[in-house]
Design a protein around this motif. Structure first.
Motif, PDB file in Angstrom:
ATOM      1  N   THR A  56       0.842  -1.186   0.000  1.00  0.00           N
ATOM      2  CA  THR A  56       0.000   0.000   0.000  1.00  0.00           C
ATOM      3  C   THR A  56       0.881   1.241   0.000  1.00  0.00           C
ATOM      4  OG1 THR A  56      -1.558  -1.234   1.386  1.00  0.00           O
ATOM      5  CG2 THR A  56      -1.920   1.145   1.186  1.00  0.00           C
ATOM      6  N   VAL A  57       0.595   2.162  -0.921  1.00  0.00           N
ATOM      7  CA  VAL A  57       1.350   3.408  -1.020  1.00  0.00           C
ATOM      8  C   VAL A  57       0.538   4.575  -0.471  1.00  0.00           C
ATOM      9  CG1 VAL A  57       2.420   5.037  -2.629  1.00  0.00           C
ATOM     10  CG2 VAL A  57       2.639   2.594  -3.004  1.00  0.00           C
ATOM     11  N   THR A  86       4.409   1.375 -12.285  1.00  0.00           N
ATOM     12  CA  THR A  86       4.552   0.305 -11.285  1.00  0.00           C
ATOM     13  C   THR A  86       3.416   0.319 -10.267  1.00  0.00           C
ATOM     14  OG1 THR A  86       5.906   1.699  -9.832  1.00  0.00           O
ATOM     15  CG2 THR A  86       7.085   0.338 -11.439  1.00  0.00           C
ATOM     16  N   SER A  87       2.489   1.262 -10.415  1.00  0.00           N
ATOM     17  CA  SER A  87       1.429   1.396  -9.415  1.00  0.00           C
ATOM     18  C   SER A  87       0.053   1.116 -10.006  1.00  0.00           C
ATOM     19  CB  SER A  87       1.458   2.796  -8.795  1.00  0.00           C
ATOM     20  OG  SER A  87       1.131   3.778  -9.752  1.00  0.00           O
ATOM     21  N   MET A  88      -0.872   0.865  -9.096  1.00  0.00           N
ATOM     22  CA  MET A  88      -2.261   0.572  -9.462  1.00  0.00           C
ATOM     23  C   MET A  88      -3.178   1.314  -8.507  1.00  0.00           C
ATOM     24  SD  MET A  88      -1.654  -3.502  -9.576  1.00  0.00           S
ATOM     25  CE  MET A  88      -0.329  -3.313  -8.396  1.00  0.00           C
ATOM     26  N   GLU A  89      -4.234   1.909  -9.043  1.00  0.00           N
ATOM     27  CA  GLU A  89      -5.269   2.500  -8.212  1.00  0.00           C
ATOM     28  C   GLU A  89      -6.394   1.477  -8.088  1.00  0.00           C
ATOM     29  OE1 GLU A  89      -7.230   6.720  -8.408  1.00  0.00           O
ATOM     30  OE2 GLU A  89      -8.510   5.283  -9.493  1.00  0.00           O
ATOM     31  N   THR A 113      -3.843   3.019  -3.374  1.00  0.00           N
ATOM     32  CA  THR A 113      -2.803   2.887  -4.396  1.00  0.00           C
ATOM     33  C   THR A 113      -1.783   1.867  -3.917  1.00  0.00           C
ATOM     34  OG1 THR A 113      -3.083   5.189  -5.054  1.00  0.00           O
ATOM     35  CG2 THR A 113      -1.062   4.096  -5.765  1.00  0.00           C
ATOM     36  N   PHE A 114      -1.432   0.960  -4.814  1.00  0.00           N
ATOM     37  CA  PHE A 114      -0.451  -0.083  -4.525  1.00  0.00           C
ATOM     38  C   PHE A 114       0.676  -0.035  -5.536  1.00  0.00           C
ATOM     39  CE2 PHE A 114      -4.333  -1.543  -2.666  1.00  0.00           C
ATOM     40  CZ  PHE A 114      -3.935  -2.130  -1.477  1.00  0.00           C
ATOM     41  N   VAL A 115       1.845  -0.485  -5.116  1.00  0.00           N
ATOM     42  CA  VAL A 115       2.979  -0.667  -6.013  1.00  0.00           C
ATOM     43  C   VAL A 115       3.309  -2.150  -6.013  1.00  0.00           C
ATOM     44  CG1 VAL A 115       5.458  -0.240  -6.306  1.00  0.00           C
ATOM     45  CG2 VAL A 115       3.924   1.647  -5.797  1.00  0.00           C
ATOM     46  N   ALA A 116       3.590  -2.688  -7.207  1.00  0.00           N
ATOM     47  CA  ALA A 116       3.997  -4.094  -7.346  1.00  0.00           C
ATOM     48  C   ALA A 116       5.505  -4.190  -7.131  1.00  0.00           C
ATOM     49  CB  ALA A 116       3.630  -4.600  -8.736  1.00  0.00           C
ATOM     50  N   LEU A 117       5.912  -5.257  -6.430  1.00  0.00           N
ATOM     51  CA  LEU A 117       7.322  -5.450  -6.105  1.00  0.00           C
ATOM     52  C   LEU A 117       7.797  -6.832  -6.530  1.00  0.00           C
ATOM     53  CD1 LEU A 117       7.277  -4.126  -2.420  1.00  0.00           C
ATOM     54  CD2 LEU A 117       7.855  -2.835  -4.478  1.00  0.00           C
ATOM     55  N   ARG A 147      -4.449  10.793  -9.178  1.00  0.00           N
ATOM     56  CA  ARG A 147      -3.023  10.525  -9.017  1.00  0.00           C
ATOM     57  C   ARG A 147      -2.243  11.836  -8.896  1.00  0.00           C
ATOM     58  NH1 ARG A 147       1.728   9.368 -12.496  1.00  0.00           N
ATOM     59  NH2 ARG A 147       2.977   7.826 -11.384  1.00  0.00           N
ATOM     60  N   GLN A 148      -2.581  12.809  -9.730  1.00  0.00           N
ATOM     61  CA  GLN A 148      -1.879  14.080  -9.656  1.00  0.00           C
ATOM     62  C   GLN A 148      -2.122  14.773  -8.309  1.00  0.00           C
ATOM     63  OE1 GLN A 148      -2.977  16.182 -13.261  1.00  0.00           O
ATOM     64  NE2 GLN A 148      -1.467  15.046 -14.468  1.00  0.00           N
ATOM     65  N   VAL A 149      -3.332  14.697  -7.786  1.00  0.00           N
ATOM     66  CA  VAL A 149      -3.614  15.261  -6.460  1.00  0.00           C
ATOM     67  C   VAL A 149      -2.761  14.553  -5.408  1.00  0.00           C
ATOM     68  CG1 VAL A 149      -5.373  15.472  -4.645  1.00  0.00           C
ATOM     69  CG2 VAL A 149      -5.935  16.083  -7.006  1.00  0.00           C
TER      70      VAL A 149
END
Length: 172
Positions: A56-57, A86-89, A113-117, A147-149
């Motif tokens: 989780t980001v 690399t991220s997903m909402e 928002t998540f990032v895959a590792l 995402r920009q916010v």
């Protein structure tokens, strides 16, 4: 079967029963417990898409609209709405159902928002997601602005660099 990755392929629905140890002294579900369940459900959705470990980001706009009582069923639905490098909402909706009272109400929604590792904890690229429905397309289109916010609020982007947001407010 198509090789396109669809939001429907990431759908995750999780149901929990609110037990006494999940509640505050008023008999309502603890907000932290709900956020934990939401994080679990949305992480499963992101993992389905990325086929990788995810972390989780960020969590956007969590508000508690209705209380959730002891004994209620809590249903959480999550779908990946858009991917970036690399991220997903992931969009999450929360419903509370009180069986004896025959009531079902929407209690919450949020974006995670998540990032895959990879196995070493290094971010890895994720495949693009392709919306199928008009609703999925609206979520997909709005994701760039959300995402920009997030990036602006996190100090990772300057307001003047947020092109999609600028177009909403400034006509060139």
């Amino acid at each position: 079967m198509s090789n396109l990755h669809r939001p429907s392929h990431t759908e995750t629905i999780m149901t929990q029963v609110v037990q006494p140890n999940d509640t505050n002294p008023l008999g309502n579900l603890h907000g932290g417990r709900l956020m934990y369940w939401m994080d679990e459900c949305s992480a499963i959705s992101a993992t389905k898409h990325s086929r990788a470990i995810v972390v989780t980001v960020s969590v956007d706009g969590v508000s508690f609209k209705n209380r959730i009582e002891l004994g209620s069923f809590v249903t959480i639905k999550a779908n990946v709405t858009r991917t970036f490098r690399t991220s997903m909402e992931v969009f999450i909706e929360v419903w509370s159902e009180n069986i004896p009272k025959n009531t079902k109400i929407k209690c919450n929604e949020a974006y995670y928002t998540f990032v895959a590792l990879d196995e070493h904890g290094t971010p890895i690229p994720v495949k693009e997601i392709h919306p199928e429905t008009e609703y999925e397309q609206r979520l997909y289109d709005g994701a760039i602005r959300r995402r920009q916010v997030r990036l602006i609020l996190g100090g990772k982007m300057k307001v003047e660099d947020a092109g999609e947001l600028r177009r909403l407010f400034i006509k060139d």
